[in-house]
Structures are given as structure tokens and as C-alpha cells.
Design a protein around this motif. Structure first.
Motif, PDB file in Angstrom:
ATOM      1  N   GLN A 178      26.185  -4.596  18.628  1.00 22.30           N
ATOM      2  CA  GLN A 178      26.735  -4.570  17.275  1.00 22.30           C
ATOM      3  C   GLN A 178      26.290  -3.315  16.527  1.00 22.30           C
ATOM      4  O   GLN A 178      27.062  -2.723  15.764  1.00 22.30           O
ATOM      5  N   ALA A 179      25.053  -2.895  16.745  1.00 17.50           N
ATOM      6  CA  ALA A 179      24.532  -1.732  16.027  1.00 17.50           C
ATOM      7  C   ALA A 179      25.264  -0.455  16.399  1.00 17.50           C
ATOM      8  O   ALA A 179      25.619   0.347  15.527  1.00 17.50           O
ATOM      9  N   VAL A 180      25.491  -0.247  17.703  1.00 22.01           N
ATOM     10  CA  VAL A 180      26.166   0.987  18.103  1.00 22.01           C
ATOM     11  C   VAL A 180      27.635   0.947  17.687  1.00 22.01           C
ATOM     12  O   VAL A 180      28.204   1.972  17.282  1.00 22.01           O
ATOM     13  N   MET A 181      28.278  -0.231  17.733  1.00 28.33           N
ATOM     14  CA  MET A 181      29.646  -0.322  17.228  1.00 28.33           C
ATOM     15  C   MET A 181      29.669  -0.033  15.729  1.00 28.33           C
ATOM     16  O   MET A 181      30.601   0.591  15.229  1.00 28.33           O
ATOM     17  N   ALA A 182      28.638  -0.472  15.005  1.00 32.97           N
ATOM     18  CA  ALA A 182      28.581  -0.218  13.563  1.00 32.97           C
ATOM     19  C   ALA A 182      28.484   1.272  13.278  1.00 32.97           C
ATOM     20  O   ALA A 182      29.197   1.801  12.410  1.00 32.97           O
ATOM     21  N   VAL A 183      27.611   1.954  13.982  1.00 33.95           N
ATOM     22  CA  VAL A 183      27.464   3.392  13.762  1.00 33.95           C
ATOM     23  C   VAL A 183      28.781   4.106  14.029  1.00 33.95           C
ATOM     24  O   VAL A 183      29.211   4.990  13.266  1.00 33.95           O
ATOM     25  N   ASP A 184      29.469   3.725  15.093  1.00 28.92           N
ATOM     26  CA  ASP A 184      30.742   4.358  15.427  1.00 28.92           C
ATOM     27  C   ASP A 184      31.808   4.052  14.382  1.00 28.92           C
ATOM     28  O   ASP A 184      32.533   4.928  13.920  1.00 28.92           O
ATOM     29  N   THR A 185      31.926   2.766  13.996  1.00 25.43           N
ATOM     30  CA  THR A 185      32.990   2.405  13.058  1.00 25.43           C
ATOM     31  C   THR A 185      32.733   2.979  11.668  1.00 25.43           C
ATOM     32  O   THR A 185      33.663   3.341  10.952  1.00 25.43           O
ATOM     33  N   LEU A 186      31.460   3.112  11.274  1.00 28.45           N
ATOM     34  CA  LEU A 186      31.154   3.672   9.959  1.00 28.45           C
ATOM     35  C   LEU A 186      31.389   5.175   9.938  1.00 28.45           C
ATOM     36  O   LEU A 186      31.860   5.731   8.933  1.00 28.45           O
ATOM     37  N   GLY A 233      32.846   4.009  24.085  1.00 32.14           N
ATOM     38  CA  GLY A 233      33.096   2.915  23.142  1.00 32.14           C
ATOM     39  C   GLY A 233      34.314   2.114  23.542  1.00 32.14           C
ATOM     40  O   GLY A 233      34.305   0.880  23.510  1.00 32.14           O
ATOM     41  N   CYS A 234      35.372   2.827  23.935  1.00 31.23           N
ATOM     42  CA  CYS A 234      36.582   2.131  24.377  1.00 31.23           C
ATOM     43  C   CYS A 234      36.295   1.274  25.604  1.00 31.23           C
ATOM     44  O   CYS A 234      36.789   0.154  25.717  1.00 31.23           O
ATOM     45  N   LEU A 257      19.947   5.174  19.388  1.00 30.83           N
ATOM     46  CA  LEU A 257      20.608   4.883  18.118  1.00 30.83           C
ATOM     47  C   LEU A 257      20.054   5.769  17.014  1.00 30.83           C
ATOM     48  O   LEU A 257      20.805   6.268  16.165  1.00 30.83           O
ATOM     49  N   GLY A 258      18.742   5.976  17.009  1.00 29.76           N
ATOM     50  CA  GLY A 258      18.138   6.830  15.990  1.00 29.76           C
ATOM     51  C   GLY A 258      18.649   8.253  16.048  1.00 29.76           C
ATOM     52  O   GLY A 258      18.902   8.873  15.013  1.00 29.76           O
ATOM     53  N   ARG A 259      18.826   8.780  17.262  1.00 25.80           N
ATOM     54  CA  ARG A 259      19.358  10.138  17.399  1.00 25.80           C
ATOM     55  C   ARG A 259      20.787  10.223  16.884  1.00 25.80           C
ATOM     56  O   ARG A 259      21.164  11.181  16.204  1.00 25.80           O
ATOM     57  N   ALA A 260      21.611   9.211  17.220  1.00 17.84           N
ATOM     58  CA  ALA A 260      22.995   9.208  16.755  1.00 17.84           C
ATOM     59  C   ALA A 260      23.047   9.129  15.231  1.00 17.84           C
ATOM     60  O   ALA A 260      23.793   9.867  14.580  1.00 17.84           O
ATOM     61  N   ILE A 311      29.109  15.590  17.012  1.00 14.95           N
ATOM     62  CA  ILE A 311      28.024  14.641  17.286  1.00 14.95           C
ATOM     63  C   ILE A 311      28.487  13.495  18.184  1.00 14.95           C
ATOM     64  O   ILE A 311      27.774  12.516  18.356  1.00 14.95           O
ATOM     65  N   ARG A 312      29.691  13.643  18.750  1.00 17.90           N
ATOM     66  CA  ARG A 312      30.202  12.581  19.618  1.00 17.90           C
ATOM     67  C   ARG A 312      29.264  12.330  20.797  1.00 17.90           C
ATOM     68  O   ARG A 312      29.090  11.195  21.234  1.00 17.90           O
ATOM     69  N   GLY A 313      28.615  13.364  21.284  1.00 10.27           N
ATOM     70  CA  GLY A 313      27.697  13.178  22.397  1.00 10.27           C
ATOM     71  C   GLY A 313      26.554  12.247  22.064  1.00 10.27           C
ATOM     72  O   GLY A 313      26.130  11.434  22.902  1.00 10.27           O
ATOM     73  N   ASP A 314      26.052  12.331  20.814  1.00  9.44           N
ATOM     74  CA  ASP A 314      24.958  11.443  20.408  1.00  9.44           C
ATOM     75  C   ASP A 314      25.430   9.990  20.339  1.00  9.44           C
ATOM     76  O   ASP A 314      24.702   9.077  20.739  1.00  9.44           O
ATOM     77  N   VAL A 315      26.641   9.788  19.833  1.00 16.86           N
ATOM     78  CA  VAL A 315      27.188   8.433  19.771  1.00 16.86           C
ATOM     79  C   VAL A 315      27.424   7.903  21.182  1.00 16.86           C
ATOM     80  O   VAL A 315      27.142   6.738  21.488  1.00 16.86           O
ATOM     81  N   ASN A 316      27.922   8.779  22.076  1.00 16.70           N
ATOM     82  CA  ASN A 316      28.143   8.366  23.469  1.00 16.70           C
ATOM     83  C   ASN A 316      26.843   7.926  24.133  1.00 16.70           C
ATOM     84  O   ASN A 316      26.823   6.979  24.931  1.00 16.70           O
ATOM     85  N   ARG A 317      25.759   8.633  23.835  1.00 19.62           N
ATOM     86  CA  ARG A 317      24.478   8.260  24.435  1.00 19.62           C
ATOM     87  C   ARG A 317      24.001   6.895  23.927  1.00 19.62           C
ATOM     88  O   ARG A 317      23.383   6.128  24.679  1.00 19.62           O
ATOM     89  N   ALA A 318      24.293   6.589  22.670  1.00 22.24           N
ATOM     90  CA  ALA A 318      23.946   5.258  22.147  1.00 22.24           C
ATOM     91  C   ALA A 318      24.781   4.187  22.845  1.00 22.24           C
ATOM     92  O   ALA A 318      24.276   3.111  23.187  1.00 22.24           O
ATOM     93  N   TYR A 319      26.069   4.469  23.068  1.00 26.61           N
ATOM     94  CA  TYR A 319      26.907   3.534  23.826  1.00 26.61           C
ATOM     95  C   TYR A 319      26.379   3.367  25.252  1.00 26.61           C
ATOM     96  O   TYR A 319      26.347   2.257  25.795  1.00 26.61           O
TER      97      TYR A 319
END
Length: 460
Positions: free
Chosen positions: A397-405, A9-10, A449-452, A423-431
Motif C-alpha cells: 500500500q505504501a509504494v502504491m501510495a507514493v506512486d499514485t500521489l 507498478g503495472c 521507500l525512503g529514497r523514492a 525519479i522513476r528509477g527510485d519509484v521502480n526500486r521501491a516497487y
């Protein structure tokens, strides 16, 4: 400080923040129209040096009694997005920036007004102002000539400082408008980004208010901060930011001589990848465009960049259901009007802008609790919205939204940081699915995104 943002994300956000590092201004004359920015322009910008004393914000350690007092050190952080603002002017001398300026006939990027509108503080400059400070304190906090001495006086209040000209960045709409001046564009001199500057090599502009604020955070939201300014709602910042970004895009698009470039519409407002696709004459060629149910436009027409419309639709369904249907119908009507003529599009833009404003006002008054935040995450990744992730910008925008929320849930103590890390790995995969715009695949992204979102849902 908020819990750790994804390394991917960074990296993605650092790339988006690169809009500060390329050129950020106009290639032509700015029309004399009303400003769209919410920033304070009345005070003289006295310069970063005026804030740098060791009794103010220039300490090497954040050990101040009221504020950290090492804010300038954080602003100058050399190796992360935290220091991006301080590097904004220096980057104008690098080969890429100079090449962009040369292609546009601007002379040196380091002195071109078209670049300095975003790569240095705008506004009236005082005697201690240094151009090479880049985007300094007053670019965000407002020209300090009328509030500098008052804001550290005994008995000073935040409301009093704002009355003297300090920009009220605790107000989500004010903060969003202030940031959007450079992170999307404004009608002020040197702050309108157009397609020509992008074609010359300027990096893609992307923005999400809450996550970008987190990257720039140089304050501690402790008990003293909350007493003086109130507690920040990260979800409110995100939602209001989405509505304000859409408002800004529609305002600029509707402005005469900004929404048109010769005989063409100004393509800066449109989704890059609806035009920038692979072309071939092979007999077995199949179009790569994916039908988008939210954009009723003829095949082959560029689509208005709807990343904020999609996020706003998700927020409205969860937090402002009375306006959700109107937003959907106004968005579709605007897209359809773009295929008719400019007057029709301007009328439809005004209607959609009004609805975006109503949503911003509703979100500003709302209390986003645990249930609302989880509902927005579900909606962002749900079937009704996910079908609109046909292009790269909306998916980012969607993956940033999931992370920020998710970040918001942790910061509010509604989800434990330990649970979130699992669950950071799932968010990383969306990124990872949006790391490379040229390798973007809608179906793959939706699955990631669905998995995250499913992993986050399990925390409920």
C-alpha cells in the motif's frame, strides 16, 4: 490520460487485479444481512451490447465530440490490466480456476454462483445480458434499464442520470464501495471472500482506489468532462478509498457468521504473513517477525490486516490532524481488543469504524493542494509511520501510495512530467522491494521507500 505508471507498478497491480481472474466469491451460504455496498442494484442489467453502437461507445477510435466513444475497445484491451474486467468470466475456465473450484466442491467455476458474484455483473439481468461479457459496463455504472435512453438525450445531465439509477462514480465514497464489492468483498451472495477460498489457491486480494481507477480509465478528463462532472482529485480518491476500505473490512469482520469460521476467527481479515512464516526446529532459529509499534498484540497472535489503517494514519496526519490522534488510539485499541475476546473486538471495531467514517467525510470535503500532497508523501515514508511497515501488505500500500500521489501532482500540473520521469528509477526500486512477498525484507523496503520519497521531496 495520467502520466505513465511504472512498469513494475503495472506488473504488481496486474497481479492484484488477478483477484478478478481467480475465484471471487463465497464458499458457503451468504447470511441475510444488510448490504455494505454502495452500488446501484435497482435497475435491470441490460448487457454490454446495449452500449456497443458506433454512435455510442463502440467506435474503433476515440474521436467522439463529448465522450471518446471507443470505451468498449478499451474495456476489451487484451494485453493489459485495462481489459481485466472483460476477461473476468473467461478466466473461470482456465486450469487454475477449475482446480480451485474442484478443491472447494463448487463444480464448474464458470457456473458456480460463488464465482459469478464477482466474475460477471451482479444484479437482475435482462434479455441482452451475456454472462461471457464478464464484468461489463453496468457492474460499475449500475443497471441501465432506467437511465440508458435518458443519458444520451438532448439536455441530459449527470445529476439527472444519477437520479435515474446511474452509479455516481465521481463520488469517491460511492466509487470505493462499488469497487470494494469485488476487490475486497461484500455480504452479498457470491461476494464474500474467505480464507478457505484463498487456501484453495485464489490470488491475494489488494486494492487502491485511485491507482486501480487509473488502470481502468476509459475517459478523457477534458474541459467538457470537468464542466459536466467536475475535476477529479486523485489525492481525494486515494484518501477516501483508504478510509472506505477500512470501513468495509471492519463492517464485514463485525458481521455475525462472516467474522468467524467454526471455532476460529475468519482469517481472511488478518495479515497473511503474520502466520505464513518459515518454521524450523534448528537450535539457532530466530523469529522473523518484526515488532510493530502500531499493533499491541501478544507474540504469536495473527494481526488484523492494517494496510489501510497505516495509510489512513499518514493521510490524517497531513490532512486531518484533529482526527489523527483519535485514529491512532482507536487502531491500537482495536488491535489490543483482538487479544481479549470477540465482543471486545466488535466494540473496538465499531469505534474505529466511526473514526474511519469521519475521516472519509473530512477528506470528501477537503481540497488537497500541492502542500498537502507533498506532506502525505513525507508522512507515508517518515519515521513515525515507516516503523509500521513490518509486513508485506502494508508495504505494498505504501509504494502504491507514493506512486499514485506523485501521479496526482503531475496530473494537477503541480510537478512537471519531465521532472517526475527523472525519479522513476527510485519509484521502480521501491516497487521491486515488494515484487516477491516471500522475499520481503522490512528494512530493505523502508530504505527503498525512503529514497523514492526523498527524490519526490526534492521536486518540491
Amino acid at each position: 490520460m495520467p502520466w505513465a505508471i511504472s512498469a513494475l507498478g503495472c506488473a504488481l497491480l496486474a497481479l492484484a487485479l488477478f483477484c478478478l481472474f481467480g475465484l471471487g466469491g463465497m464458499t458457503g451460504e451468504t447470511p441475510a444481512v444488510a448490504a455494505t455496498s454502495g452500488s446501484s442494484a435497482s435497475g435491470v442489467h441490460v448487457g454490454v451490447a446495449s452500449c456497443a453502437g458506433s454512435t455510442c461507445h463502440g467506435r474503433q477510435e476515440g474521436d467522439g465530440r463529448v465522450v471518446r466513444q471507443d470505451e468498449l475497445m478499451r474495456w476489451q484491451e487484451p494485453s493489459s490490466p485495462t481489459g481485466a474486467h472483460s476477461r473476468a468470466y473467461a478466466i473461470l475456465s482456465n486450469p487454475r480456476s477449475q482446480a480451485i473450484a474442484q478443491r472447494l466442491g463448487l463444480g464448474s467455476a464458470a457456473s458456480a454462483p460463488a464465482c459469478l458474484g464477482c466474475h460477471a455483473d451482479p444484479g437482475t439481468r435482462g434479455g441482452r445480458f451475456q454472462l461471457n461479457d464478464g464484468v461489463g459496463c453496468e457492474a460499475c455504472h449500475g443497471g441501465a434499464s432506467n437511465w440508458l435512453s435518458n443519458h444520451y438525450a438532448v439536455g441530459a445531465t449527470h445529476a439527472g442520470n444519477v437520479a435515474n439509477g446511474l452509479t455516481d462514480l465521481t463520488n469517491a465514497t460511492v466509487r470505493a464501495n462499488n469497487c470494494l464489492d469485488c476487490h475486497f468483498g461484500s455480504d452479498r451472495p457470491g461476494q464474500f471472500v474467505d480464507h478457505r477460498i484463498m487456501a484453495a489457491g485464489h490470488p491475494r486480494v489488494s486494492f487502491e482506489l485511485d491507482l486501480f481507477s487509473t488502470l481502468q480509465q476509459h475517459w478523457d478528463e477534458d474541459a467538457d468532462y470537468v464542466r459536466r462532472k467536475g475535476r477529479t482529485s486523485n489525492v481525494k480518491m486515494w484518501a477516501v478509498g483508504q478510509a472506505t476500505a477500512l470501513d468495509r473490512a471492519l463492517s464485514l469482520y463485525s458481521t455475525a457468521r462472516l467474522g468467524q469460521e467454526g471455532i476460529f476467527p475468519e482469517f481472511y481479515f488478518f495479515d497473511c504473513h503474520t502466520c505464513h512464516r518459515r518454521i524450523t526446529d534448528e537450535a539457532d532459529y530466530r523469529p522473523t517477525a518484526v515488532p510493530n509499534p502500531g499493533r499491541p498484540i501478544p507474540s504469536g497472535m495473527p494481526a488484523f490486516n492494517d494496510e489501510n489503517m497505516i495509510m489512513l494514519a499518514a493521510a490524517a496526519r497531513a490532512a486531518a490532524p484533529s482526527l489523527a490522534g483519535k485514529l491512532e488510539s482507536d487502531s491500537r485499541a482495536f488491535h489490543a481488543a483482538l487479544a481479549v475476546d470477540r465482543p471486545s473486538a466488535i466494540r473496538a471495531a465499531a469505534q474505529l469504524k466511526s473514526t474511519a467514517g469521519a475521516l472519509a467525510a473530512t477528506f470528501s470535503r477537503a481540497s488537497f493542494g500541492r502542500a498537502e500532497t507533498f506532506a502525505i508523501i513525507d508522512t507515508v515514508a517518515g519515521n513515525a509511520i515507516a516503523a509500521r511497515y513490518t509486513d508485506y501488505e502494508g508495504s505494498v500500500q505504501a509504494v502504491m501510495a507514493v506512486d499514485t500521489l506523485l501521479n496526482a501532482l503531475v496530473n494537477a500540473g503541480q510537478v512537471g512530467s519531465g521532472s517526475a520521469k527523472t525519479i522513476r528509477g527510485d519509484v521502480n526500486r521501491a516497487y521491486a522491494a515488494v515484487r516477491d512477498p516471500n522475499a520481503y525484507r522490512p528494512a530493505d523496503f523502508r530504505a527503498s521507500l525512503g529514497r523514492a520519497a526523498g527524490a519526490i521531496r526534492a521536486l518540491r
